[in-house]
Design an enzyme around this catalytic site. Structure first.
Site, PDB file in Angstrom:
ATOM      1  N   HIS A  74      49.873  52.593 -70.621  1.00  0.00           N
ATOM      2  CA  HIS A  74      50.803  53.723 -70.555  1.00  0.00           C
ATOM      3  C   HIS A  74      50.508  54.791 -71.615  1.00  0.00           C
ATOM      4  O   HIS A  74      50.970  55.917 -71.496  1.00  0.00           O
ATOM      5  CB  HIS A  74      52.257  53.246 -70.662  1.00  0.00           C
ATOM      6  CG  HIS A  74      52.694  52.864 -72.037  1.00  0.00           C
ATOM      7  ND1 HIS A  74      52.752  51.558 -72.469  1.00  0.00           N
ATOM      8  CD2 HIS A  74      53.121  53.602 -73.092  1.00  0.00           C
ATOM      9  CE1 HIS A  74      53.189  51.516 -73.712  1.00  0.00           C
ATOM     10  NE2 HIS A  74      53.421  52.757 -74.114  1.00  0.00           N
ATOM     11  N   ASP A 104      49.642  46.386 -68.658  1.00  0.00           N
ATOM     12  CA  ASP A 104      49.744  47.472 -69.630  1.00  0.00           C
ATOM     13  C   ASP A 104      48.611  47.419 -70.654  1.00  0.00           C
ATOM     14  O   ASP A 104      48.808  47.695 -71.839  1.00  0.00           O
ATOM     15  CB  ASP A 104      51.108  47.457 -70.337  1.00  0.00           C
ATOM     16  CG  ASP A 104      51.441  48.806 -70.961  1.00  0.00           C
ATOM     17  OD1 ASP A 104      50.838  49.822 -70.544  1.00  0.00           O
ATOM     18  OD2 ASP A 104      52.284  48.855 -71.874  1.00  0.00           O
ATOM     19  N   SER A 180      52.943  51.725 -79.784  1.00  0.00           N
ATOM     20  CA  SER A 180      52.388  51.072 -78.602  1.00  0.00           C
ATOM     21  C   SER A 180      50.870  51.018 -78.663  1.00  0.00           C
ATOM     22  O   SER A 180      50.213  52.016 -78.960  1.00  0.00           O
ATOM     23  CB  SER A 180      52.818  51.819 -77.343  1.00  0.00           C
ATOM     24  OG  SER A 180      54.198  51.723 -77.134  1.00  0.00           O
TER      25      SER A 180
END
Length: 331
Positions: A74, A104, A180
């Site tokens: 993402h 992911d 992230s």
């Protein structure tokens, strides 16, 4: 003049110098040593579109010396320009090798031959309660370190894009937007997970993809640029099995996948799999956890006719199933 009662029992403390490094408490020493092993490998990643708009900002870490960097799908999804910066000041333009929204995980590459690769651990050995350290670049603040514990294992997490991440590590090591893709590190200074998400309204609920899953996906991305997997149509979580059931049915493992959701008109639904069943095998391959289930679905080609073995209450059922191509989702 008589001193006040407080001073008679608690005389003023003399000012003291800060303790030298070798007198830091054991906890601090463990965290410092672990961070020192990994932090040079952690990069800041900025993803932009052709129009110059930022479509993703996060972290990543060097997987190999020759330029391969692991991050979240993402963070780089939809990008045409990816910029990577390391703590030593080096900056690179990166290309996307491949991404897998289902886990992911994404792999990017820069033109370098001497990156400091992060030491990788074994996420199968992670235990609830163990100390972990998260490293990332939240809000563009490079190389931020937080610490906490593993608060749960085997979680399932729905991403904003609608993908269901399985077998994720839950931790209370604080994450913020921009973290992230950064590494979740053990006290040995080994990466055991890839930080992927936080629950915004909650405090102390952060999640990481197990490094064993990330390594498996990265190998596929390196070979083919994508991960092709078959579709069963279930969501679940890891669960222990009753030892009596294991012995009575001669099950291949003492754990399985508790089925939480069954997609409508999916291979699992058509085979008769129900919510509450415990999936213990696909074909002849045991599925003691979600990671094992994901691996077998990746190894089996769409269209394969096989069986799923489930425990329903006290019964063992072997249900025929025909696997399908993983459906495309809007990300």
């Amino acid at each position: 003049m008589r001193l006040p009662l407080w001073h008679r029992h608690h005389p003023p403390l003399a000012p003291t110098e800060p303790p030298p490094d070798d007198l830091l408490d054991a906890f601090s020493q463990v965290v410092i040593q672990a961070v020192d092993r990994v932090i040079r490998s952690v990069a800041s990643i900025e993803a932009r579109t052709d129009a110059g708009h930022i479509c993703g900002h996060g972290s990543g870490f060097a997987l190999t010396a020759d330029g391969f960097i692991l991050t979240n799908s993402h963070v780089v999804r939809g990008a045409t320009h990816i910029a990577v910066a390391f703590p030593d000041g080096r900056q690179f333009a990166a290309r996307l090798v491949g991404e897998d929204p289902e886990t992911d995980v994404a792999l990017v590459q820069v033109d370098a031959t001497d990156l400091p690769p992060a030491p990788l651990g074994d996420s199968a050995k992670v235990r609830v309660g163990q100390l972990v350290i998260a490293i990332g670049n939240p809000y563009g603040l490079q190389c931020t370190v937080t610490a906490g514990i593993v608060s749960a294992l085997g979680r399932s997490l729905r991403t904003p894009a609608g993908h269901l991440l399985h077998d994720v590590i839950q931790t209370d090591a604080a994450l913020n937007p921009g973290s992230s893709g950064g590494p979740l590190v053990s006290t040995r200074g080994e990466v055991i997970g890839v930080n992927t998400a936080l629950v915004m309204p909650a405090q102390g609920l952060c999640f990481a993809i197990p490094i064993n899953t990330a390594k498996f996906v990265a190998e596929r991305l390196l070979r083919e640029g994508r991960v092709r997997r078959s579709y069963l149509g279930v969501g679940g979580q890891n669960v222990a099995l009753n030892p009596r059931l294991v012995a009575f049915h001669r099950l291949p493992a003492d754990s399985g996948v508790l089925i939480i959701t069954v997609d409508a008109d999916s291979p699992a639904a058509n085979a008769g799999v129900r919510e509450g069943d415990i999936l213990v095998a696909v074909g002849d391959t045991p599925t003691p956890d979600m990671a094992a289930l994901n691996r077998v679905l990746t190894d089996l080609a769409p269209g394969t006719a096989t069986t799923v073995t489930v425990v329903r209450r006290v019964e063992k059922l072997c249900l025929p199933v025909v696997l399908e191509e993983q459906p495309e989702r809007n990300a």
